[in-house]
Design an enzyme around this catalytic site. Structure first.
Site: not given
Ligand code: PHB
Ligand code: APR
Length: 397
Positions: A73, A201, A293, A297, A384
Site C-alpha cells: 500500500h 481510518y 492498534p 505499531k 506511519y
Molecule cells: C489490521 O489490518 O488489523 C490493522 C491495520 C491497521 C491498523 C490496525 C489494524 O492501524
C-alpha cells in the site's frame, strides 16, 4: 540440564523472529512457549508491516510468502466530516507499507523454526527465571510433569505483556508508564471484498472506524465501542449497520457485508517499561511496551527491538564487544517512545472521547491540516511507514 546461548521466553512473533535471526548468525537458542502451537498460530491480530519489518523478515529467511501474498500500500485514507483525505506515503516518504496478517507472519516463522533443528518447546509451564544479575542466568520450567532446567548466557523476554520476564525484574529496578483509553475496538473478520483498496481510518461523531483487509476477498473492520461492551451484544447486522453509519456515503453505499468469521473486542492502552534490560535479561516487544492498534505499531516495534538486540548479541559473540548490548535499552526506548507518541496522537485525533464539541472541532482542524499542509502530512507519513534507525547518527555522538 540443557544448555544454550540465548534462552527465549515466548514463541510469539518477537521470540521466533529473534530465534531465526540468531540461528542465521550461528547463535544457539531455545524457545519456551507456554501455549500450544495451534493456539499461538490461531490468534487473530493486526496486519500492517513497515518496510523495515519486511526487510527484517526477509533477512530472517521468511520473506517468500510475504512477497507473494502481501498487499503493498502506497497510501491510506482519512475519512472525517463527510470527506476523505489520502496520505500519499510513497510521494511523501518514498516508502510503502505491506498488509500481511500477523497470523501469517507467525505461521511463516513457525515453519522456518522447524528447519533450524531447535524446536520450540510448546506448553512449557511455570517458567521461572533466576540468576539474572549474577552472570549465570537459568530458566526452569515444567513439561509433561517433568521439571527442566536451562543454563544460558542471556535471556530474551519475548513473552508479552502478561509474561513472566518483566515480572522477574525487582520492582525497584523498573519503572512503568501507562495510559488506558476509555474505549475498545470491536473487530470483525469476514470473507467479503474490502470496501477500498487502501486502509480507511474514519473519525465520526458516532466513534472511530477502520477498514482494513487481509486479501482481495477477506476484510478486517473495526469500530470503536464502549470498554464494557460484550461481543454477544453485537450481532453481525448491528456491526455492519454501525460501520456503514460511520463511513462517508460513497463508501457506505459500496460496503459488502457477510457473516463474521471472527469477532472480538480489544482494549486500548499505551504502556512502556524502562529500562528494557535487567542484567542478563532483555525485554522485547509486548513484554516491554504496548501501543494502541491505531498506528499498527505493535508488531513493527517488536521487530525493531529484535533488530537492535540481535545486533548486540552478534557483536557479543562475534567481536566480543558488549557496547551494543549495553546500549540496547537506550536505543530501543528511543524508538519505542516515538512510536508510543505517534500511536497516542493517532488514537487521540481519530477517536471519540466525549460529547465535547470543542474537542471534536480541534480534531477536525487537525485532520483538515493534513489535507492542506504537506509538512503535516509528511510527519504523519514518516511515522506511519516507521522511523528508520539512524545508527550512524548514534555512532557520531
Ligand atoms: C489490521 O489490518 O488489523 C490493522 C491495520 C491497521 C491498523 C490496525 C489494524 O492501524
Ligand atoms: N512462559 C512462556 N511463554 C509465555 C509466558 C510464559 N510465562 N507468558 C506468555 N508467553 C507467551 C505467550 O503465550 C505468547 O505466545 O509469549 C508469547 C508472547 O507473544 P506476543 O504477546 O505476541 O508478544 P510479541 O511476540 O512481543 O509480539 C508483539 O503481538 O500482540 C501483538 O500487538 C502485538 O503485534 C504485537 C506483537
Amino acid at each position: 540440564m540443557q544448555r544454550t546461548q540465548v534462552a527465549i521466553i515466548g514463541g510469539g512473533p518477537s521470540g521466533l523472529l529473534l530465534g531465526q535471526l540468531l540461528a542465521r548468525q550461528g547463535i544457539d537458542t531455545i524457545v519456551l512457549e507456554q501455549r500450544s502451537r495451534a493456539y499461538v498460530e490461531a490468534r487473530i491480530r493486526a496486519g500492517l508491516l513497515e518496510p523495515g519489518t519486511v526487510e527484517l523478515l526477509h533477512t530472517a529467511g521468511v520473506g517468500a510468502r510475504l512477497a507473494r501474498e502481501g498487499l503493498v500500500h502506497e497510501g491510506f485514507e482519512l475519512a472525517f466530516d463527510g470527506r476523505v483525505e489520502r496520505i500519499d506515503l510513497k510521494g511523501l516518504t518514498g516508502e510503502a507499507v505491506t498488509v500481511y496478517g500477523q497470523t501469517e507472519v507467525q505461521r511463516d516463522l513457525g515453519e522456518a523454526r522447524d528447519t533450524v533443528g531447535r524446536p520450540v518447546i510448546y506448553e512449557a509451564e511455570e517458567v521461572r527465571l533466576s540468576g539474572l544479575d549474577t552472570g549465570h542466568p537459568r530458566v526452569r520450567y515444567r513439561r509433561g510433569g517433568v521439571e527442566e532446567e536451562i543454563e544460558c548466557d542471556f535471556i530474551a523476554g519475548c513473552d508479552g505483556y502478561h509474561g513472566v520476564s518483566r515480572q522477574s525484574i525487582p520492582a525497584d529496578r523498573i519503572r512503568t508508564y501507562e495510559r488506558i483509553y476509555p474505549f475498545g475496538w470491536l473487530g470483525v473478520l469476514a470473507d467479503v471484498p474490502p470496501v477500498s483498496h487502501e486502509l480507511v481510518y474514519a473519525n465520526h461523531a458516532r466513534g472511530f472506524a477502520l477498514c482494513s483487509m487481509r486479501s482481495a476477498h477477506r476484510s478486517r473492520y473495526y469500530v470503536q465501542c464502549p470498554l464494557d461492551d460484550r461481543v454477544e451484544e453485537w450481532s453481525d447486522a448491528r456491526f455492519w449497520d454501525e460501520l456503514r453509519a460511520r463511513l462517508p456515503e460513497a463508501y457506505a453505499a459500496r460496503l459488502v457485508t457477510g457473516p463474521s468469521i471472527e469477532k472480538s473486542i480489544a482494549p486500548l492502552r499505551s504502556f512502556v517499561a524502562e529500562p528494557m534490560r535487567f542484567g542478563s535479561l532483555f525485554l522485547v516487544g509486548d513484554a516491554a511496551h504496548i501501543v494502541p492498534p491505531t498506528g499498527a505499531k505493535g508488531l513493527n516495534l517488536a521487530a525493531a527491538d529484535v533488530r537492535v538486540l540481535c545486533d548486540g548479541l552478534v557483536d557479543h559473540y562475534r567481536a566480543g564487544s558488549d557496547l551494543l548490548l549495553d546500549e540496547y535499552s537506550t536505543r530501543a526506548l528511543r524508538r519505542v517512545w516515538k512510536a508510543t507518541r505517534f500511536s497516542w496522537w493517532f488514537t487521540t485525533v481519530m477517536h471519540k472521547f466525549s460529547d465535547e464539541i470543542f474537542a471534536a472541532r480541534l480534531q477536525l482542524a487537525e485532520l483538515e491540516l493534513l489535507g492542506e499542509s504537506r509538512a503535516a502530512a509528511q510527519a504523519v507519513a514518516e511515522n506511519y511507514v516507521g522511523l528508520r534507525f539512524r545508527r550512524a547518527e548514534h555512532e557520531s555522538r
